[in-house]
Design a protein around this motif. Structure first.
Motif, PDB file in Angstrom:
ATOM      1  N   MET A  66       0.825  -1.212   0.000  1.00 17.11           N
ATOM      2  CA  MET A  66       0.000   0.000   0.000  1.00 17.11           C
ATOM      3  C   MET A  66       0.858   1.262   0.000  1.00 17.11           C
ATOM      4  O   MET A  66       0.561   2.230  -0.701  1.00 17.11           O
ATOM      5  CB  MET A  66      -0.931   0.026   1.212  1.00 17.11           C
ATOM      6  CG  MET A  66      -1.921  -1.118   1.322  1.00 17.11           C
ATOM      7  SD  MET A  66      -2.843  -1.496  -0.170  1.00 17.11           S
ATOM      8  CE  MET A  66      -2.002  -2.982  -0.693  1.00 17.11           C
ATOM      9  N   LEU A  67       1.935   1.256   0.807  1.00 15.18           N
ATOM     10  CA  LEU A  67       2.835   2.405   0.828  1.00 15.18           C
ATOM     11  C   LEU A  67       3.486   2.602  -0.537  1.00 15.18           C
ATOM     12  O   LEU A  67       3.637   3.737  -1.018  1.00 15.18           O
ATOM     13  CB  LEU A  67       3.894   2.228   1.909  1.00 15.18           C
ATOM     14  CG  LEU A  67       3.400   2.294   3.362  1.00 15.18           C
ATOM     15  CD1 LEU A  67       4.532   1.928   4.321  1.00 15.18           C
ATOM     16  CD2 LEU A  67       2.835   3.671   3.692  1.00 15.18           C
ATOM     17  N   LEU A  68       3.855   1.503  -1.178  1.00 19.73           N
ATOM     18  CA  LEU A  68       4.490   1.591  -2.499  1.00 19.73           C
ATOM     19  C   LEU A  68       3.525   2.128  -3.555  1.00 19.73           C
ATOM     20  O   LEU A  68       3.934   2.886  -4.440  1.00 19.73           O
ATOM     21  CB  LEU A  68       5.030   0.219  -2.917  1.00 19.73           C
ATOM     22  CG  LEU A  68       6.277  -0.244  -2.160  1.00 19.73           C
ATOM     23  CD1 LEU A  68       6.515  -1.738  -2.367  1.00 19.73           C
ATOM     24  CD2 LEU A  68       7.506   0.561  -2.567  1.00 19.73           C
ATOM     25  N   VAL A  69       2.252   1.749  -3.469  1.00 15.39           N
ATOM     26  CA  VAL A  69       1.254   2.306  -4.394  1.00 15.39           C
ATOM     27  C   VAL A  69       1.201   3.823  -4.224  1.00 15.39           C
ATOM     28  O   VAL A  69       1.176   4.570  -5.208  1.00 15.39           O
ATOM     29  CB  VAL A  69      -0.137   1.673  -4.160  1.00 15.39           C
ATOM     30  CG1 VAL A  69      -1.226   2.443  -4.915  1.00 15.39           C
ATOM     31  CG2 VAL A  69      -0.145   0.212  -4.610  1.00 15.39           C
ATOM     32  N   GLY A  70       1.198   4.297  -2.970  1.00  8.90           N
ATOM     33  CA  GLY A  70       1.190   5.738  -2.725  1.00  8.90           C
ATOM     34  C   GLY A  70       2.439   6.419  -3.248  1.00  8.90           C
ATOM     35  O   GLY A  70       2.365   7.502  -3.848  1.00  8.90           O
ATOM     36  N   MET A  71       3.596   5.795  -3.036  1.00  6.38           N
ATOM     37  CA  MET A  71       4.848   6.378  -3.525  1.00  6.38           C
ATOM     38  C   MET A  71       4.872   6.432  -5.045  1.00  6.38           C
ATOM     39  O   MET A  71       5.323   7.423  -5.634  1.00  6.38           O
ATOM     40  CB  MET A  71       6.044   5.577  -2.996  1.00  6.38           C
ATOM     41  CG  MET A  71       6.250   5.731  -1.500  1.00  6.38           C
ATOM     42  SD  MET A  71       7.661   4.766  -0.886  1.00  6.38           S
ATOM     43  CE  MET A  71       9.026   5.739  -1.540  1.00  6.38           C
ATOM     44  N   LEU A  72       4.384   5.372  -5.679  1.00 12.01           N
ATOM     45  CA  LEU A  72       4.314   5.346  -7.141  1.00 12.01           C
ATOM     46  C   LEU A  72       3.390   6.452  -7.644  1.00 12.01           C
ATOM     47  O   LEU A  72       3.722   7.168  -8.596  1.00 12.01           O
ATOM     48  CB  LEU A  72       3.829   3.971  -7.609  1.00 12.01           C
ATOM     49  CG  LEU A  72       3.550   3.811  -9.101  1.00 12.01           C
ATOM     50  CD1 LEU A  72       4.814   4.041  -9.913  1.00 12.01           C
ATOM     51  CD2 LEU A  72       2.975   2.432  -9.391  1.00 12.01           C
ATOM     52  N   MET A 109      -8.001   0.594  -5.125  1.00 10.03           N
ATOM     53  CA  MET A 109      -9.087   0.388  -4.173  1.00 10.03           C
ATOM     54  C   MET A 109     -10.333  -0.182  -4.840  1.00 10.03           C
ATOM     55  O   MET A 109     -11.022  -1.037  -4.268  1.00 10.03           O
ATOM     56  CB  MET A 109      -9.395   1.695  -3.454  1.00 10.03           C
ATOM     57  CG  MET A 109      -8.270   2.108  -2.520  1.00 10.03           C
ATOM     58  SD  MET A 109      -8.577   3.657  -1.692  1.00 10.03           S
ATOM     59  CE  MET A 109     -10.018   3.225  -0.734  1.00 10.03           C
ATOM     60  N   LEU A 110     -10.618   0.248  -6.054  1.00 10.02           N
ATOM     61  CA  LEU A 110     -11.786  -0.262  -6.773  1.00 10.02           C
ATOM     62  C   LEU A 110     -11.647  -1.756  -7.058  1.00 10.02           C
ATOM     63  O   LEU A 110     -12.559  -2.543  -6.785  1.00 10.02           O
ATOM     64  CB  LEU A 110     -11.965   0.518  -8.084  1.00 10.02           C
ATOM     65  CG  LEU A 110     -13.180   0.159  -8.920  1.00 10.02           C
ATOM     66  CD1 LEU A 110     -14.460   0.518  -8.169  1.00 10.02           C
ATOM     67  CD2 LEU A 110     -13.138   0.879 -10.257  1.00 10.02           C
ATOM     68  N   LEU A 122     -11.109  -0.782   3.222  1.00  6.97           N
ATOM     69  CA  LEU A 122     -10.892   0.242   2.200  1.00  6.97           C
ATOM     70  C   LEU A 122     -10.337   1.532   2.821  1.00  6.97           C
ATOM     71  O   LEU A 122      -9.437   2.164   2.262  1.00  6.97           O
ATOM     72  CB  LEU A 122     -12.202   0.536   1.458  1.00  6.97           C
ATOM     73  CG  LEU A 122     -12.624  -0.527   0.448  1.00  6.97           C
ATOM     74  CD1 LEU A 122     -14.041  -0.253  -0.054  1.00  6.97           C
ATOM     75  CD2 LEU A 122     -11.652  -0.597  -0.722  1.00  6.97           C
ATOM     76  N   ILE A 123     -10.854   1.908   3.973  1.00  3.11           N
ATOM     77  CA  ILE A 123     -10.361   3.123   4.635  1.00  3.11           C
ATOM     78  C   ILE A 123      -8.922   2.926   5.106  1.00  3.11           C
ATOM     79  O   ILE A 123      -8.080   3.817   4.943  1.00  3.11           O
ATOM     80  CB  ILE A 123     -11.296   3.518   5.797  1.00  3.11           C
ATOM     81  CG1 ILE A 123     -12.608   4.052   5.217  1.00  3.11           C
ATOM     82  CG2 ILE A 123     -10.648   4.564   6.698  1.00  3.11           C
ATOM     83  CD1 ILE A 123     -13.697   4.254   6.233  1.00  3.11           C
ATOM     84  N   ALA A 124      -8.626   1.759   5.687  1.00 15.81           N
ATOM     85  CA  ALA A 124      -7.245   1.487   6.105  1.00 15.81           C
ATOM     86  C   ALA A 124      -6.297   1.542   4.915  1.00 15.81           C
ATOM     87  O   ALA A 124      -5.195   2.089   5.006  1.00 15.81           O
ATOM     88  CB  ALA A 124      -7.171   0.125   6.795  1.00 15.81           C
ATOM     89  N   THR A 125      -6.742   0.993   3.796  1.00 19.57           N
ATOM     90  CA  THR A 125      -5.920   1.024   2.583  1.00 19.57           C
ATOM     91  C   THR A 125      -5.702   2.450   2.109  1.00 19.57           C
ATOM     92  O   THR A 125      -4.583   2.835   1.731  1.00 19.57           O
ATOM     93  CB  THR A 125      -6.591   0.185   1.476  1.00 19.57           C
ATOM     94  OG1 THR A 125      -6.664  -1.170   1.917  1.00 19.57           O
ATOM     95  CG2 THR A 125      -5.827   0.255   0.169  1.00 19.57           C
ATOM     96  N   ALA A 126      -6.758   3.270   2.131  1.00 22.45           N
ATOM     97  CA  ALA A 126      -6.630   4.672   1.721  1.00 22.45           C
ATOM     98  C   ALA A 126      -5.636   5.413   2.613  1.00 22.45           C
ATOM     99  O   ALA A 126      -4.838   6.219   2.129  1.00 22.45           O
ATOM    100  CB  ALA A 126      -7.993   5.354   1.764  1.00 22.45           C
ATOM    101  N   ALA A 164      -2.211   7.151   1.489  1.00 27.23           N
ATOM    102  CA  ALA A 164      -1.872   8.537   1.842  1.00 27.23           C
ATOM    103  C   ALA A 164      -0.511   8.593   2.518  1.00 27.23           C
ATOM    104  O   ALA A 164       0.274   9.522   2.284  1.00 27.23           O
ATOM    105  CB  ALA A 164      -2.952   9.124   2.753  1.00 27.23           C
ATOM    106  N   GLY A 165      -0.203   7.583   3.343  1.00 29.36           N
ATOM    107  CA  GLY A 165       1.116   7.517   3.970  1.00 29.36           C
ATOM    108  C   GLY A 165       2.224   7.368   2.943  1.00 29.36           C
ATOM    109  O   GLY A 165       3.295   7.973   3.067  1.00 29.36           O
ATOM    110  N   GLY A 166       1.980   6.571   1.906  1.00 29.51           N
ATOM    111  CA  GLY A 166       2.960   6.416   0.834  1.00 29.51           C
ATOM    112  C   GLY A 166       3.157   7.703   0.051  1.00 29.51           C
ATOM    113  O   GLY A 166       4.280   8.064  -0.316  1.00 29.51           O
ATOM    114  N   ILE A 167       2.052   8.417  -0.214  1.00 30.93           N
ATOM    115  CA  ILE A 167       2.151   9.708  -0.906  1.00 30.93           C
ATOM    116  C   ILE A 167       2.939  10.695  -0.056  1.00 30.93           C
ATOM    117  O   ILE A 167       3.815  11.410  -0.555  1.00 30.93           O
ATOM    118  CB  ILE A 167       0.737  10.252  -1.226  1.00 30.93           C
ATOM    119  CG1 ILE A 167       0.071   9.375  -2.307  1.00 30.93           C
ATOM    120  CG2 ILE A 167       0.798  11.707  -1.683  1.00 30.93           C
ATOM    121  CD1 ILE A 167      -1.401   9.659  -2.522  1.00 30.93           C
TER     122      ILE A 167
END
Length: 199
Positions: free
Chosen positions: A50-56, A73-74, A151-155, A159-162
């Motif tokens: 999840m962090l990597l998705v945000g960083m990407l 998420m979808l 879904l909220i935890a993933t979001a 956000a942490g990755g971003i």
């Protein structure tokens, strides 16, 4: 750019937390929501991916900032529905571990793919993460509450990755890129550890 990113992150976190009020007095729904929130945070594989998705998403910038995590998420919600319904998806654990390796390498190598390709890549791995979440839903939990929780935890992890990408990018053009690539490389190595059972 940093101020705009901070505003987006704050708004995203606020919107993510708002639905918790709906589950505050709903019995099994509340328990399901909490289980859903905790599940993505309980495994290193999910957290890193999840962090990597945000960083990407941060590195791609522009529309990718919301399209990449949004597509994850979808598709993850679809995978969660499959898992909750008991519909099998082959090699779920392998897919999850590979997501950490591949996404870590994409960040480490600084690969800039078209937004649609990045969406497709994260969507491919999202099906495995979602299936794992849905398949491990407690019997007493309601699907809607549990799904909202994960879904909220993933979001929040996205956000942490971003935010991590933003902070690393602020180090300087030279050292920020190096730090981001190092983080991606370490995550990919952790993914190999997950694949081989070392972690």
């Amino acid at each position: 750019m940093a101020a705009r990113l901070l505003r987006i992150s704050i708004i995203g976190v606020a919107l993510a937390i708002m639905p918790t009020a709906a589950f505050a007095h709903s019995g099994d729904g509340s328990a399901g929501f909490i289980h859903g929130m905790v599940h993505p945070m309980s495994g290193l594989d999910h957290i890193l991916a999840m962090l990597l998705v945000g960083m990407l998403a941060f590195r791609q910038g522009g529309r990718a900032l919301w399209l990449v995590p949004g597509s994850f998420m979808l598709v993850m919600a679809l995978g969660g529905a499959l898992g909750a319904a008991g519909i099998p998806v082959p090699s779920v654990e392998l897919g999850i571990a590979l997501s950490v390796v591949v996404l870590g390498l994409v960040v480490a190598l600084g690969i800039n793919a078209p937004v649609a390709a990045a969406m497709g890549l994260v969507g491919l791995f999202a099906i495995f993460h979602g299936h794992a979440h849905g398949g491990e839903m407690p019997v007493q939990a309601t699907g809607l509450a549990y799904g909202a929780g994960f879904l909220i935890a993933t979001a929040l992890l996205h956000a942490g990755g971003i935010l991590a990408g933003s902070l690393l990018g602020r180090l300087s053009r030279r050292y920020g890129a190096m730090a981001s690539r190092t983080a991606g490389g370490l995550a990919a190595m952790a993914g190999v550890g997950l694949l081989t059972g070392v972690l």
